[in-house]
Scaffold this active site. Structure first.
Site, short mmCIF file in Angstrom:
data_model
loop_
_atom_site.label_atom_id
_atom_site.label_comp_id
_atom_site.label_asym_id
_atom_site.label_seq_id
_atom_site.Cartn_x
_atom_site.Cartn_y
_atom_site.Cartn_z
CG ASP A 16 32.71 47.36 22.84
OD1 ASP A 16 31.92 46.86 23.34
OD2 ASP A 16 32.85 48.71 22.76
CD GLU A 91 27.47 46.51 31.81
OE1 GLU A 91 27.02 47.61 32.21
OE2 GLU A 91 27.93 46.32 30.64
CE LYS A 127 31.43 46.26 29.84
NZ LYS A 127 31.21 46.22 28.56
CB THR A 151 32.27 48.93 32.54
OG1 THR A 151 32.37 49.85 31.33
CG2 THR A 151 30.97 49.11 33.19
CG PHE A 173 34.08 54.12 28.73
CD1 PHE A 173 34.55 53.02 29.42
CD2 PHE A 173 32.64 54.47 28.23
CE1 PHE A 173 33.70 51.76 29.49
CE2 PHE A 173 32.05 53.31 28.29
CZ PHE A 173 32.45 51.92 28.86
#
Length: 319
Positions: A16, A91, A127, A151, A173
């Site tokens: 990440d 993203e 993303k 996400t 998450f």
């Protein structure tokens, strides 16, 4: 073996981060970026030339700050594809999260920019935030062979909608869910068996295996190594360099906790409708708040990145 090596036996480990040195050190399978990580990377000396390249490229084509940001994200992503064998996530600006056509258009643009860099679309995950509009954008993109990483997944309804749309990968998450419940219940923390963030990912993983969904479940947003360990066996886990380091320095035992074997006799899901999706979020204050907050925060970091790039885009004054 240390715990990171043991984890890699059960789970695909994703970094990440966009930091080259961290990726070289921990050798993950995939890596993921977002506006926050690109903004951090853009300020690091080892990426300075990429910012300059993106700005020069945008200037040469009379492009905008947005064009330069897209080029920068793709240039960083291209560097990352040379360091990991698997996927790199790039993203779409969170401000587009409620506009299906614009998300699709942006994704196609990013994939075209990657093609110019010699990177095939099979290496990239686009993303997108898991709004209903995001799920619909991903449905269109996946049918075109553009793979997606949905996400900011906080609710089972979001996850099911993604799986039924044929999304390649979702990022539920962990830490942000735990944070919300700690605040809501006025507690300092949870025993790992009771951790709401960990249990949310376990529920999604179990449901996907029982339903036969092919979408990859990638736990994200960890606050502790214990949360990562509790999800050993999940398809993928995306982990910060700090926690990767902690796991690599721990030689304790790390067994597999999640089992992919489907349970028998589980009734099949019906097709998730927009109404059911929105009602599921409405009935889940945590998911509603964290999804909205996540979109806002990602966009704020995009604006910081835009300010940095815009400054570099300005012509140098000559006296």
């Amino acid at each position: 073996m240390n715990k990171l090596e043991q984890l890699k036996q059960h789970t695909v480990v994703v970094a990440d981060t966009g930091e080259i040195n961290a990726i070289k050190e921990f050798q993950p399978q995939d890596c993921t970026t977002n506006p926050s990580l690109v903004f951090k990377a853009a300020q690091r000396p080892e990426y300075s030339h990429l910012v300059d390249e993106a700005v020069s490229w945008a200037r040469a084509k009379n492009g905008s700050t947005e064009d330069a940001i897209d080029k920068l994200a793709v240039r960083i992503g291209t560097e990352l594809t040379q360091l990991v064998p698997g996927y790199v996530s790039t993203e779409v600006d969170a401000a587009l999260s409620f506009d299906t056509p614009k998300m699709v258009e942006k994704a196609r643009k990013l994939i075209a920019l990657y093609a110019e860099e010699g990177v095939g679309k099979e290496r990239i995950l686009i993303k997108i935030a898991t709004t209903w509009e995001g799920v619909e954008a991903a449905r269109i993109l996946e049918q075109e062979g553009i793979r997606c990483n949905l996400t900011l997944v906080f609710a089972l309804e979001q996850a099911i909608a993604c799986a039924q749309a044929g999304v390649t990968l979702i990022s539920p998450f962990v830490g942000r869910i735990t944070d919300w419940y700690k605040k809501a219940q006025g507690v300092n923390g949870f025993d790992i068996a009771e951790d709401p963030g960990v249990n949310s990912v376990k529920e999604i993983y179990r449901h996907f295996k029982d339903q036969g969904y092919q979408t990859i479940v990638m736990g994200a947003s960890f606050r502790s190594a214990a949360q990562v360990e509790a999800l050993s066996g999940c398809d993928r886990l995306t982990v910060s360099p700090q926690l990767l380091k902690e796991l690599s320095e721990d030689t304790g035992d790390l067994p597999r906790h999640l089992d992919p074997t489907p349970q028998s006799g589980v009734p099949k899901d019906t097709t998730m409708t927009q109404a059911e999706f929105l009602w599921g979020l409405t009935n889940n204050p945590m998911a509603t708040e964290k999804l909205a907050e996540g979109i806002r925060l990602f966009h704020q970091d995009y604006l910081k990145l835009a300010a940095l790039v815009e400054e570099r885009m300005r012509p140098v004054s000559r006296h």
